[in-house]
Scaffold this motif. Structure first.
Motif, PDB file in Angstrom:
ATOM      1  N   GLU A  12     -66.660  91.806  78.811  1.00 32.91           N
ATOM      2  CA  GLU A  12     -67.571  91.049  79.675  1.00 32.91           C
ATOM      3  C   GLU A  12     -67.264  91.359  81.149  1.00 32.91           C
ATOM      4  O   GLU A  12     -66.116  91.538  81.534  1.00 32.91           O
ATOM      5  CB  GLU A  12     -67.517  89.520  79.514  1.00 32.91           C
ATOM      6  N   LYS A  16     -72.587  95.752  81.993  1.00 32.29           N
ATOM      7  CA  LYS A  16     -73.340  96.352  80.874  1.00 32.29           C
ATOM      8  C   LYS A  16     -74.847  96.112  81.005  1.00 32.29           C
ATOM      9  O   LYS A  16     -75.636  97.028  80.790  1.00 32.29           O
ATOM     10  CB  LYS A  16     -72.815  95.773  79.564  1.00 32.29           C
ATOM     11  N   ARG A  50     -76.472  85.031  66.207  1.00 28.54           N
ATOM     12  CA  ARG A  50     -75.815  85.152  67.523  1.00 28.54           C
ATOM     13  C   ARG A  50     -75.513  83.760  68.114  1.00 28.54           C
ATOM     14  O   ARG A  50     -74.398  83.512  68.577  1.00 28.54           O
ATOM     15  CB  ARG A  50     -76.731  85.922  68.484  1.00 28.54           C
ATOM     16  N   ARG A  96     -74.167  96.907  72.676  1.00 28.39           N
ATOM     17  CA  ARG A  96     -73.098  96.693  71.688  1.00 28.39           C
ATOM     18  C   ARG A  96     -73.532  97.064  70.274  1.00 28.39           C
ATOM     19  O   ARG A  96     -74.687  96.876  69.885  1.00 28.39           O
ATOM     20  CB  ARG A  96     -72.609  95.237  71.642  1.00 28.39           C
ATOM     21  N   THR A 101     -67.134  95.363  67.168  1.00 24.92           N
ATOM     22  CA  THR A 101     -66.425  94.648  66.096  1.00 24.92           C
ATOM     23  C   THR A 101     -65.002  95.175  65.961  1.00 24.92           C
ATOM     24  O   THR A 101     -64.051  94.404  65.787  1.00 24.92           O
ATOM     25  CB  THR A 101     -67.184  94.791  64.758  1.00 24.92           C
ATOM     26  N   GLN A 105     -63.084  91.867  67.024  1.00 27.96           N
ATOM     27  CA  GLN A 105     -62.493  91.248  65.827  1.00 27.96           C
ATOM     28  C   GLN A 105     -61.217  91.997  65.432  1.00 27.96           C
ATOM     29  O   GLN A 105     -60.226  91.371  65.072  1.00 27.96           O
ATOM     30  CB  GLN A 105     -63.506  91.238  64.670  1.00 27.96           C
ATOM     31  N   PHE A 155     -66.359  83.690  73.476  1.00 29.05           N
ATOM     32  CA  PHE A 155     -65.557  84.869  73.816  1.00 29.05           C
ATOM     33  C   PHE A 155     -65.138  84.845  75.286  1.00 29.05           C
ATOM     34  O   PHE A 155     -63.997  85.164  75.618  1.00 29.05           O
ATOM     35  CB  PHE A 155     -66.323  86.152  73.478  1.00 29.05           C
TER      36      PHE A 155
HETATM   37  P1  TMP Z   1     -72.787  90.025  75.071  1.00 29.92           P
HETATM   38  O1  TMP Z   1     -72.373  88.856  75.868  1.00 29.92           O
HETATM   39  O2  TMP Z   1     -72.390  91.331  75.650  1.00 29.92           O
HETATM   40  O3  TMP Z   1     -74.210  89.973  74.673  1.00 29.92           O
HETATM   41  O4  TMP Z   1     -71.961  89.954  73.693  1.00 29.92           O
HETATM   42  C1  TMP Z   1     -71.777  88.770  73.018  1.00 29.92           C
HETATM   43  C2  TMP Z   1     -70.341  88.554  72.633  1.00 29.92           C
HETATM   44  O5  TMP Z   1     -70.147  88.905  71.261  1.00 29.92           O
HETATM   45  C3  TMP Z   1     -69.334  89.334  73.436  1.00 29.92           C
HETATM   46  O6  TMP Z   1     -68.325  88.439  73.861  1.00 29.92           O
HETATM   47  C4  TMP Z   1     -68.729  90.295  72.439  1.00 29.92           C
HETATM   48  C5  TMP Z   1     -68.946  89.622  71.110  1.00 29.92           C
HETATM   49  N1  TMP Z   1     -69.085  90.536  69.977  1.00 29.92           N
HETATM   50  C6  TMP Z   1     -68.083  90.606  69.033  1.00 29.92           C
HETATM   51  O7  TMP Z   1     -67.084  89.917  69.139  1.00 29.92           O
HETATM   52  N2  TMP Z   1     -68.226  91.460  67.973  1.00 29.92           N
HETATM   53  C7  TMP Z   1     -69.331  92.232  67.802  1.00 29.92           C
HETATM   54  O8  TMP Z   1     -69.420  92.977  66.820  1.00 29.92           O
HETATM   55  C8  TMP Z   1     -70.376  92.155  68.794  1.00 29.92           C
HETATM   56  C9  TMP Z   1     -71.604  92.985  68.636  1.00 29.92           C
HETATM   57  C10 TMP Z   1     -70.214  91.300  69.856  1.00 29.92           C
END
Ligand code: TMP
Length: 214
Positions: A12, A16, A50, A96, A101, A105, A155
């Motif tokens: 973050e 992006k 999501r 992403r 992942t 993760q 996150f």
């Molecule tokens: P974003 O804020 O960039 O849209 O992403 C959403 C959050 O999800 C970001 O903190 C990263 C997390 N994420 C994972 O933990 N694993 C994944 O596979 C994906 C695609 C996103």
């Protein structure tokens, strides 16, 4: 002719969202047809997942549950949007994908990499991005930007150490697959980052066009 699959990755606050706009403008200038999407999300069901996985909550969320939710969303997204778009001859630009992942993760939560790989094989066996732009910056710098921007999701509320592990996992993947990744130093001034993103996309499109002349 099948479209090409471009993904953007990074922790973050690396910019992006801004660079998705750069990719969009570059592909438009090159006359490519494409769809822009994101993960987790990209279809109605995947966007519902999501919201579930990002919402802050009092209850603990095991890394395994996060892993399964990410891949549940991805299975829907691949089947209903990514594959049909590529098959129809349009490029897909995805904010992403599975590298996230492995990074979040796997690296961040400590889920075994073999578990991520097993679900990857089930969810999108042969499908891999053709180009992955990894925007890289030290978490201490990037998180300052992310905090300025919005309220923390599950996150964004994580520790600096968590994001150090995520970053390291991303860089390890980029090192292991240099043909697919372009790593861009996102700590540079915005104009320089944008120029690097545009030139990486142009170079890949040129290579693809040479490989498969239309
Ligand atoms: P974003 O804020 O960039 O849209 O992403 C959403 C959050 O999800 C970001 O903190 C990263 C997390 N994420 C994972 O933990 N694993 C994944 O596979 C994906 C695609 C996103």
């Amino acid at each position: 002719m099948r479209g090409r699959f471009i993904t953007l990755e990074g922790i973050e606050g690396v910019g992006k969202t801004t660079q998705v706009a750069t990719v969009r403008a570059t592909l438009e200038a090159l006359g490519r047809r494409f769809q822009v999407t994101r993960e987790p999300g990209g279809t109605p069901l995947a966007e519902d997942i999501r919201a579930l996985v990002l919402a802050p909550r009092a209850e603990a969320v095991p890394g395994s549950a996060e892993l399964l939710l990410m891949f549940a969303a991805r299975a829907v997204h691949v089947a209903n949007l990514i594959e049909p778009t590529l098959t129809a001859g349009q490029d897909v630009v995805c904010d992403r994908f599975t590298d996230a992942t492995y990074a979040y993760q796997g690296g961040g939560r400590g889920v075994p990499v073999s578990d991520v790989a097993a679900l990857e094989a089930i969810t999108h066996g042969g499908l891999q991005p053709d180009l992955t732009l990894l925007l890289d910056a030290p978490p201490a710098l990037a998180l300052q930007r992310a905090k300025r921007r919005s309220a923390a999701d599950r996150f964004e509320a994580e520790t600096l150490a968590f994001f150090e592990r995520v970053r390291a996992a991303y860089l390890a993947r980029a090192n292991a697959e240099p043909h697919r990744f372009v790593v861009i130093d996102a700590a540079q001034p915005l104009a320089i980052v944008s120029a690097a993103v545009a030139s990486a996309v142009q170079a890949s499109v040129n290579a693809w066009t040479t490989e498969t002349p239309s």
